[in-house]
Design a protein around this motif. Structure first.
Motif, PDB file in Angstrom:
ATOM      1  N   SER A   9     -65.688  39.016  46.864  1.00 31.26           N
ATOM      2  CA  SER A   9     -65.081  40.118  45.677  1.00 31.26           C
ATOM      3  C   SER A   9     -63.771  39.431  45.660  1.00 31.26           C
ATOM      4  O   SER A   9     -62.831  38.904  45.935  1.00 31.26           O
ATOM      5  CB  SER A   9     -64.740  41.392  46.790  1.00 31.26           C
ATOM      6  OG  SER A   9     -64.655  41.087  47.628  1.00 31.26           O
TER       7      SER A   9
ATOM      8  N   ASN B 290     -67.140  38.027  37.274  1.00 32.69           N
ATOM      9  CA  ASN B 290     -66.867  38.092  35.388  1.00 32.69           C
ATOM     10  C   ASN B 290     -65.556  37.255  34.741  1.00 32.69           C
ATOM     11  O   ASN B 290     -65.160  36.684  34.718  1.00 32.69           O
ATOM     12  CB  ASN B 290     -66.561  39.356  35.834  1.00 32.69           C
ATOM     13  CG  ASN B 290     -65.510  40.257  36.001  1.00 32.69           C
ATOM     14  OD1 ASN B 290     -64.698  40.085  35.474  1.00 32.69           O
ATOM     15  ND2 ASN B 290     -66.043  41.368  36.258  1.00 32.69           N
TER      16      ASN B 290
ATOM     17  N   GLU C 152     -63.693  38.929  32.954  1.00 35.09           N
ATOM     18  CA  GLU C 152     -62.296  39.416  33.506  1.00 35.09           C
ATOM     19  C   GLU C 152     -61.156  38.635  34.483  1.00 35.09           C
ATOM     20  O   GLU C 152     -60.159  38.643  34.576  1.00 35.09           O
ATOM     21  CB  GLU C 152     -62.267  41.082  33.060  1.00 35.09           C
ATOM     22  CG  GLU C 152     -61.131  41.458  33.098  1.00 35.09           C
ATOM     23  CD  GLU C 152     -60.951  43.086  33.778  1.00 35.09           C
ATOM     24  OE1 GLU C 152     -60.045  43.297  34.130  1.00 35.09           O
ATOM     25  OE2 GLU C 152     -62.078  43.451  32.666  1.00 35.09           O
ATOM     26  N   VAL C 153     -62.397  39.251  35.278  1.00 35.42           N
ATOM     27  CA  VAL C 153     -61.909  37.550  36.882  1.00 35.42           C
ATOM     28  C   VAL C 153     -62.004  36.485  36.400  1.00 35.42           C
ATOM     29  O   VAL C 153     -60.756  35.742  36.920  1.00 35.42           O
ATOM     30  CB  VAL C 153     -63.352  38.078  37.966  1.00 35.42           C
ATOM     31  CG1 VAL C 153     -62.247  36.912  39.398  1.00 35.42           C
ATOM     32  CG2 VAL C 153     -62.230  39.211  38.180  1.00 35.42           C
TER      33      VAL C 153
ATOM     34  N   LYS D 162     -71.418  38.431  50.894  1.00 31.70           N
ATOM     35  CA  LYS D 162     -70.379  38.424  49.048  1.00 31.70           C
ATOM     36  C   LYS D 162     -68.757  37.857  48.973  1.00 31.70           C
ATOM     37  O   LYS D 162     -68.693  37.846  49.797  1.00 31.70           O
ATOM     38  CB  LYS D 162     -70.289  40.019  49.419  1.00 31.70           C
ATOM     39  CG  LYS D 162     -69.872  41.371  48.326  1.00 31.70           C
ATOM     40  CD  LYS D 162     -70.098  42.633  48.942  1.00 31.70           C
ATOM     41  CE  LYS D 162     -69.053  43.451  47.569  1.00 31.70           C
ATOM     42  NZ  LYS D 162     -68.588  44.272  48.234  1.00 31.70           N
TER      43      LYS D 162
ATOM     44  N   GLU E 119     -59.195  42.953  44.470  1.00 37.16           N
ATOM     45  CA  GLU E 119     -59.841  44.894  45.094  1.00 37.16           C
ATOM     46  C   GLU E 119     -61.331  44.714  45.116  1.00 37.16           C
ATOM     47  O   GLU E 119     -60.935  45.704  44.453  1.00 37.16           O
ATOM     48  CB  GLU E 119     -58.762  45.880  44.552  1.00 37.16           C
ATOM     49  CG  GLU E 119     -57.166  45.300  45.522  1.00 37.16           C
ATOM     50  CD  GLU E 119     -57.779  45.980  47.039  1.00 37.16           C
ATOM     51  OE1 GLU E 119     -57.567  46.432  47.219  1.00 37.16           O
ATOM     52  OE2 GLU E 119     -56.621  44.916  47.884  1.00 37.16           O
ATOM     53  N   GLY E 120     -62.095  43.694  45.199  1.00 42.60           N
ATOM     54  CA  GLY E 120     -63.321  44.534  45.009  1.00 42.60           C
ATOM     55  C   GLY E 120     -64.228  44.072  44.635  1.00 42.60           C
ATOM     56  O   GLY E 120     -65.322  44.577  43.803  1.00 42.60           O
ATOM     57  N   GLN E 121     -63.860  43.658  42.896  1.00 38.66           N
ATOM     58  CA  GLN E 121     -64.274  42.795  41.304  1.00 38.66           C
ATOM     59  C   GLN E 121     -65.369  41.958  41.951  1.00 38.66           C
ATOM     60  O   GLN E 121     -64.015  40.491  42.763  1.00 38.66           O
ATOM     61  CB  GLN E 121     -63.404  42.610  40.766  1.00 38.66           C
ATOM     62  CG  GLN E 121     -61.883  43.590  40.087  1.00 38.66           C
ATOM     63  CD  GLN E 121     -61.858  43.622  38.542  1.00 38.66           C
ATOM     64  OE1 GLN E 121     -62.360  43.192  37.893  1.00 38.66           O
ATOM     65  NE2 GLN E 121     -60.283  43.471  38.578  1.00 38.66           N
ATOM     66  N   PRO E 122     -66.760  41.914  41.213  1.00 37.29           N
ATOM     67  CA  PRO E 122     -66.886  40.544  41.456  1.00 37.29           C
ATOM     68  C   PRO E 122     -67.018  39.788  40.229  1.00 37.29           C
ATOM     69  O   PRO E 122     -65.970  40.226  39.345  1.00 37.29           O
ATOM     70  CB  PRO E 122     -68.986  41.206  41.017  1.00 37.29           C
ATOM     71  CG  PRO E 122     -68.735  42.436  39.840  1.00 37.29           C
ATOM     72  CD  PRO E 122     -67.017  42.738  40.978  1.00 37.29           C
TER      73      PRO E 122
END
Lengths: 293, 255
Positions: A67, A75, A77-78, A65, A70-73
């Motif tokens: 991330s 995408n 926006e990231v 995994k 703080e935990g966003q996959p």
């Protein structure tokens, strides 16, 4: 707040004429914090670039995994908050320096045209390429390309900057300039994560270290702590045959034995001092010989 | 949508600033110019010969742009690793492919506009009446180049530039000979070869559906049904090939 968390990452490729499964990442784990500079070390083929590519979505991992923030996959926006400079970059050589930054800026930002132009002007000044802004990239030297590549990674003010061998092949001036830029970016709050084979530069620049060996993290933590853990070395400076010489020993017993031998040979001991191991020595011990830190 | 436009504009700029494009343009203009010389050989059919060779010049120019420039569209980005800095931006792989294709379509429109102007200039010089069929014939060439671009893009996802050119040239040739090949297949003896060839022919776009040069040469009437059907046929092939390319591309690792 963790900027990047990598958990239990596995990746293998099928290689060769008769394809064979080759495991490159074998359960990689690490975390990056904001405002830190983290060096990513490992021998050739240890899996540094593959890890970066898996993190950035350029290669697919089989298990694990990743991330961000703080935990966003990963995408869109990231991605807007990540800057990346690949190893040995070949950029669009038909573009001028300014057009090149504008192209990447437009792809990432929701800035006004004026703000982007301001940012480009500031960045070109920061990397020392203001004079060359209207020159096409095909006329840039290797150092200039590395600098414009670095500016490309920063044009959208990212919170995470990933650099694959950012100083490889650069002369000392170029290396120093890139090191200064990295420090500045981290001081503004971004996390900088870079791989390098240049231990001296990494030692001077990084607070944190991740060492990879055969697709596994051998060490993750503070640079100082790592060097302390790796123990000390004793440097003996002596005078023999009209020459000042020095040698290093790993522990006190072997240093004493060596001193006795040297004195027996008629050498004069000038100084005995206790040193912390250099990153290069500690790295060889951890990443190449496999002793755990 | 914004990123597709930005990538398209960058692709357009890349090709327009490349010397190869000017080589292709000069070659195509020479071919069109040759049509004028060849027209002189006939006393009665001067205009028809010039029109036919001129259109062939435009068709070859457009096909070269689609096949040769299209073959490097994605492969160059992968080989030079520039794709890595692009795909880590908020750009999906499908948007990347669409942006690259759109950029080449803009180039194609520019190239065809220039070549058409040259041909129309020659027509005017020779006193040939310019009929609407000339523009329909050009539109047919554009549709063919669109399908060829789709083919090139599809192969460039998994093959090297040289292989892409070879595959696309193969599709170009089969696509124009499809009716003749069908005729020969029906005459064939072996059932196995018949079936295999029929499969290849069905999986290849029929490029003769866009060949409207004879309409121009013989001033035949244009059917709007034919135009719509051909446009849909080209669009379906293009969308299918780009979607297939996108599907494969999404799974690709950049090593």
């Amino acid at each position: 707040m963790a900027i990047l968390t990598v958990e239990d990452l596995y990746k293998s490729y099928r290689k060769g004429f008769i394809p064979r499964q080759q495991t490159v990442l074998n359960g990689v784990n690490f975390t990056l914090q904001p405002g830190t500079i983290t060096g990513f070390l490992g021998a050739n083929g240890a899996g540094k670039t593959t890890t970066m590519k898996c993190v950035l979505g350029l290669a697919q991992f089989h298990q694990g995994k990743v991330s961000f923030f703080e935990g966003q996959p990963l995408n869109q926006e990231v991605k807007n908050r990540i800057g990346f400079l690949p190893e040995r970059p070949y950029f669009y050589e038909y573009l001028t320096g300014e057009e090149f930054l504008k192209f990447y800026g437009q792809l990432s930002l929701k800035m006004t045209r004026f703000d982007l132009q301001q940012r480009i002007t500031n960045l070109l000044e920061l990397v020392g390429l203001t004079e060359a802004r209207h020159r096409r990239l095909r006329a840039y030297s290797k150092g200039m390309l590395q600098k414009i590549g670095f500016a490309q990674a920063l044009v959208h003010r990212p919170d995470l900057v990933i650099l694959d061998e950012p100083v490889s092949g650069l002369d000392p001036d170029g290396r120093m300039a890139i090191a200064e830029l990295i420090k500045q970016v981290a001081s503004e709050g971004a996390a900088v994560f870079f791989s390098s084979h240049l231990m001296h530069d990494t030692e001077k620049l990084c607070q944190n270290l991740i060492i990879l060996r055969s697709g596994k993290v051998m060490y993750e933590g503070a640079m100082d702590l790592f060097l302390e853990k790796m123990g000390i070395s004793i440097e003996i400076i002596y005078f023999e045959n009209n020459q000042k010489k020095s040698l290093r020993e790993d522990n006190i017993d072997s240093a004493q034995r060596k001193i006795k031998i040297l004195m027996g040979q008629g050498a004069s001991i000038l100084e005995v001092r206790q040193n912390r191991k250099s990153l290069e020595e500690a790295f060889v011990q951890t990443a190449l010989r496999g002793s755990a830190a | 949508m914004k990123s597709i436009g930005i990538i398209a504009l960058n692709t357009y700029r890349e090709i327009i600033r490349d010397r190869i494009l000017y080589g292709i343009l000069v070659f195509a203009i020479l071919l069109i110019g040759l049509s004028m010389a060849l027209g002189q050989l006939s006393f009665a059919e001067q205009a028809r010969i010039t029109a036919s060779f001129g259109m062939t010049g435009i068709q070859i120019g457009a096909a070269i742009v689609s096949i040769f420039l299209g073959s490097t569209l994605v492969t160059k980005e992968i080989e030079k690793k520039t794709i890595m800095t692009l795909l880590v931006r908020p750009v999906s792989r499908t948007q990347f492919l669409l942006g690259k294709s759109l950029g080449l379509i803009f180039v194609q429109v520019t190239v065809m506009g220039i070549l058409m102007s040259v041909l129309l200039g020659i027509f005017k010089f020779m006193g040939v009446l310019i009929e609407p069929q000339a523009f329909v014939a050009i539109y047919g060439i554009f549709l063919e180049s669109l399908v060829l671009l789709g083919v090139t893009l599809f192969f460039s996802i998994f093959a090297t530039s040289m292989m892409v050119v070879a595959f696309a040239l193969g599709v170009f040739l089969i696509g124009h000979w499809i009716d003749s090949l069908n005729y020969f297949v029906k005459k064939g003896q072996s059932e196995w070869i018949k079936e295999a060839t029929q499969f290849i022919l069905k999986a290849t776009p029929n490029l003769e559906r866009f060949n409207w040069r004879n309409l121009m040469i013989y001033s035949d009437p244009i059917s709007s049904k034919m135009l719509i059907q051909a446009s849909l046929y080209a669009m379906v092939w293009f969308v299918f090939l780009v979607a297939l390319a996108g599907f494969i591309f999404r799974r690709r690792d950049f090593v």
